[in-house]
Design a protein around this motif. Structure first.
Motif, PDB file in Angstrom:
ATOM      1  N   THR A  88      11.975  45.867 -22.354  1.00  0.00           N
ATOM      2  CA  THR A  88      12.414  44.510 -22.042  1.00  0.00           C
ATOM      3  C   THR A  88      11.240  43.566 -21.841  1.00  0.00           C
ATOM      4  O   THR A  88      11.256  42.421 -22.306  1.00  0.00           O
ATOM      5  CB  THR A  88      13.299  44.519 -20.787  1.00  0.00           C
ATOM      6  OG1 THR A  88      14.396  45.409 -20.989  1.00  0.00           O
ATOM      7  CG2 THR A  88      13.845  43.127 -20.508  1.00  0.00           C
ATOM      8  N   ALA A 152      16.020  47.672 -24.284  1.00  0.00           N
ATOM      9  CA  ALA A 152      16.640  46.774 -23.303  1.00  0.00           C
ATOM     10  C   ALA A 152      18.121  47.093 -23.125  1.00  0.00           C
ATOM     11  O   ALA A 152      18.665  47.008 -22.020  1.00  0.00           O
ATOM     12  CB  ALA A 152      16.456  45.320 -23.755  1.00  0.00           C
ATOM     13  N   SER A 155      18.441  50.044 -20.954  1.00  0.00           N
ATOM     14  CA  SER A 155      18.100  49.706 -19.572  1.00  0.00           C
ATOM     15  C   SER A 155      19.150  48.824 -18.908  1.00  0.00           C
ATOM     16  O   SER A 155      19.028  48.504 -17.719  1.00  0.00           O
ATOM     17  CB  SER A 155      16.748  48.973 -19.535  1.00  0.00           C
ATOM     18  OG  SER A 155      15.726  49.774 -20.086  1.00  0.00           O
ATOM     19  N   ASP A 157      19.727  45.689 -19.722  1.00  0.00           N
ATOM     20  CA  ASP A 157      19.212  44.331 -19.585  1.00  0.00           C
ATOM     21  C   ASP A 157      19.852  43.338 -20.548  1.00  0.00           C
ATOM     22  O   ASP A 157      19.564  42.130 -20.474  1.00  0.00           O
ATOM     23  CB  ASP A 157      17.689  44.330 -19.815  1.00  0.00           C
ATOM     24  CG  ASP A 157      16.939  44.985 -18.670  1.00  0.00           C
ATOM     25  OD1 ASP A 157      17.471  44.970 -17.539  1.00  0.00           O
ATOM     26  OD2 ASP A 157      15.834  45.525 -18.906  1.00  0.00           O
ATOM     27  N   LEU A 212      19.873  38.346 -23.322  1.00  0.00           N
ATOM     28  CA  LEU A 212      19.147  38.962 -22.217  1.00  0.00           C
ATOM     29  C   LEU A 212      19.720  38.443 -20.897  1.00  0.00           C
ATOM     30  O   LEU A 212      19.932  37.234 -20.731  1.00  0.00           O
ATOM     31  CB  LEU A 212      17.660  38.623 -22.309  1.00  0.00           C
ATOM     32  CG  LEU A 212      16.680  39.578 -21.610  1.00  0.00           C
ATOM     33  CD1 LEU A 212      16.809  40.986 -22.172  1.00  0.00           C
ATOM     34  CD2 LEU A 212      15.252  39.075 -21.759  1.00  0.00           C
ATOM     35  N   LYS A 213      19.973  39.346 -19.982  1.00  0.00           N
ATOM     36  CA  LYS A 213      20.572  38.974 -18.700  1.00  0.00           C
ATOM     37  C   LYS A 213      19.595  38.133 -17.879  1.00  0.00           C
ATOM     38  O   LYS A 213      18.378  38.290 -17.967  1.00  0.00           O
ATOM     39  CB  LYS A 213      20.963  40.226 -17.918  1.00  0.00           C
ATOM     40  CG  LYS A 213      22.125  40.999 -18.536  1.00  0.00           C
ATOM     41  CD  LYS A 213      22.483  42.203 -17.682  1.00  0.00           C
ATOM     42  CE  LYS A 213      23.682  42.953 -18.276  1.00  0.00           C
ATOM     43  NZ  LYS A 213      24.044  44.141 -17.473  1.00  0.00           N
ATOM     44  N   ALA A 216      17.046  40.036 -15.918  1.00  0.00           N
ATOM     45  CA  ALA A 216      15.964  40.585 -16.732  1.00  0.00           C
ATOM     46  C   ALA A 216      14.973  39.494 -17.122  1.00  0.00           C
ATOM     47  O   ALA A 216      13.759  39.734 -17.165  1.00  0.00           O
ATOM     48  CB  ALA A 216      16.530  41.251 -17.976  1.00  0.00           C
ATOM     49  N   LYS A 219      12.852  38.694 -14.074  1.00  0.00           N
ATOM     50  CA  LYS A 219      11.930  39.784 -13.762  1.00  0.00           C
ATOM     51  C   LYS A 219      10.746  39.833 -14.719  1.00  0.00           C
ATOM     52  O   LYS A 219       9.618  40.167 -14.321  1.00  0.00           O
ATOM     53  CB  LYS A 219      12.688  41.114 -13.805  1.00  0.00           C
ATOM     54  CG  LYS A 219      11.806  42.331 -13.541  1.00  0.00           C
ATOM     55  CD  LYS A 219      12.639  43.609 -13.640  1.00  0.00           C
ATOM     56  CE  LYS A 219      11.753  44.840 -13.459  1.00  0.00           C
ATOM     57  NZ  LYS A 219      12.546  46.096 -13.585  1.00  0.00           N
ATOM     58  N   ASN A 220      10.966  39.501 -15.988  1.00  0.00           N
ATOM     59  CA  ASN A 220       9.948  39.738 -17.011  1.00  0.00           C
ATOM     60  C   ASN A 220       9.228  38.489 -17.518  1.00  0.00           C
ATOM     61  O   ASN A 220       8.286  38.604 -18.305  1.00  0.00           O
ATOM     62  CB  ASN A 220      10.580  40.461 -18.204  1.00  0.00           C
ATOM     63  CG  ASN A 220      11.005  41.876 -17.851  1.00  0.00           C
ATOM     64  OD1 ASN A 220      10.174  42.771 -17.722  1.00  0.00           O
ATOM     65  ND2 ASN A 220      12.300  42.081 -17.668  1.00  0.00           N
TER      66      ASN A 220
END
Length: 234
Positions: A88, A152, A155, A157, A212-213, A216, A219-220
């Motif tokens: 991700t 992703a 995971s 995400d 993409l959430k 996520a 966070k990234n």
């Protein structure tokens, strides 16, 4: 007393050929293939039409050479993504790199805008150059983003029912490209106060658009957008 006539230093053949190519690139970008004449090319390069034909049999062969130079140029993304680990975090990074490369370019604003104009004229004409450029330039993204999307997804995400791979690539590519084309003759602050702000807005839009959430993304995403895009320039 007779004065010795100054002789003009003769430019090496390779340098003259390069000068013709660089002039041709600028003219084809400005006028397109059909709107550019060999007289235009000769005048801009400061050479005779006969000299152009010594290096290139006709205008078509000169145009093909310009296309070849653009298509064969390796993108900066190659070295950035070839060894990167899918996931991700690097999905976000790949999206940032793609947006930056399409919008700002790693070769400088002038070179990038020339390329945009070449692509635009190509799409208005036969489209061959635009298709060849896209196929060559973005081939590194397809396998890498595919692996990142799968990672992703595993995971958790990505939102359910995300875009197919091709749509992810072209969605992420087309937005910055169309914004860049739309401001070729306008100021960038037509959309935002700075390039960094505009790049950030496009990145957020694309990351959300590909599914993409929000957690996520938060966070990234890099903490400092300006610093991140400065790193991409290097």
């Amino acid at each position: 007393m007779a004065t010795k006539k100054a002789t003009k230093k003769r430019m090496p053949a390779a340098a003259r050929r390069q000068l013709i190519l660089e002039s041709a690139m600028q003219l084809f970008a400005k006028k397109g293939f059909h709107g550019t004449t060999t007289a235009d090319l000769a005048r801009t390069a400061g050479v005779s039409e006969a000299l152009i034909f010594r290096f290139f049999p006709d205008k078509e062969s000169l145009y093909r050479e310009v296309q070849f130079l653009c298509v064969e140029a390796r993108g900066a993304a190659d070295s950035m993504l070839d060894q990167a680990r899918p996931g991700t975090e690097n999905l976000v990074r790949a999206v940032l790199i793609l947006i930056y490369e399409v919008f700002s370019g790693f070769g400088g604003r002038t070179k990038n805008e020339t390329l945009r104009r070449l692509q635009t004229h190509s799409m208005l004409e036969d489209g061959k150059f635009a298709r060849a450029f896209f196929k060559s330039h973005f081939k590194v993204y397809f396998p890498f983003i595919d692996r990142c999307l799968k990672s992703a997804h595993r995971s958790g995400d990505l939102e359910p029912g995300g875009m197919p791979l091709e749509c992810v690539i072209w969605f992420t590519h087309h937005l910055p490209m169309m914004v860049r084309i739309s401001i070729l003759s306008h100021r960038a602050d037509y959309f935002a106060s700075s390039d960094a702000e505009l790049l950030e807005s496009m990145a957020l839009f694309c990351l959300r658009g590909i599914g993409l959430k929000s957690s996520a993304i938060k966070k990234n995403l890099p903490r400092n957008w300006t610093e991140q895009f400065n790193l991409l320039k290097g």
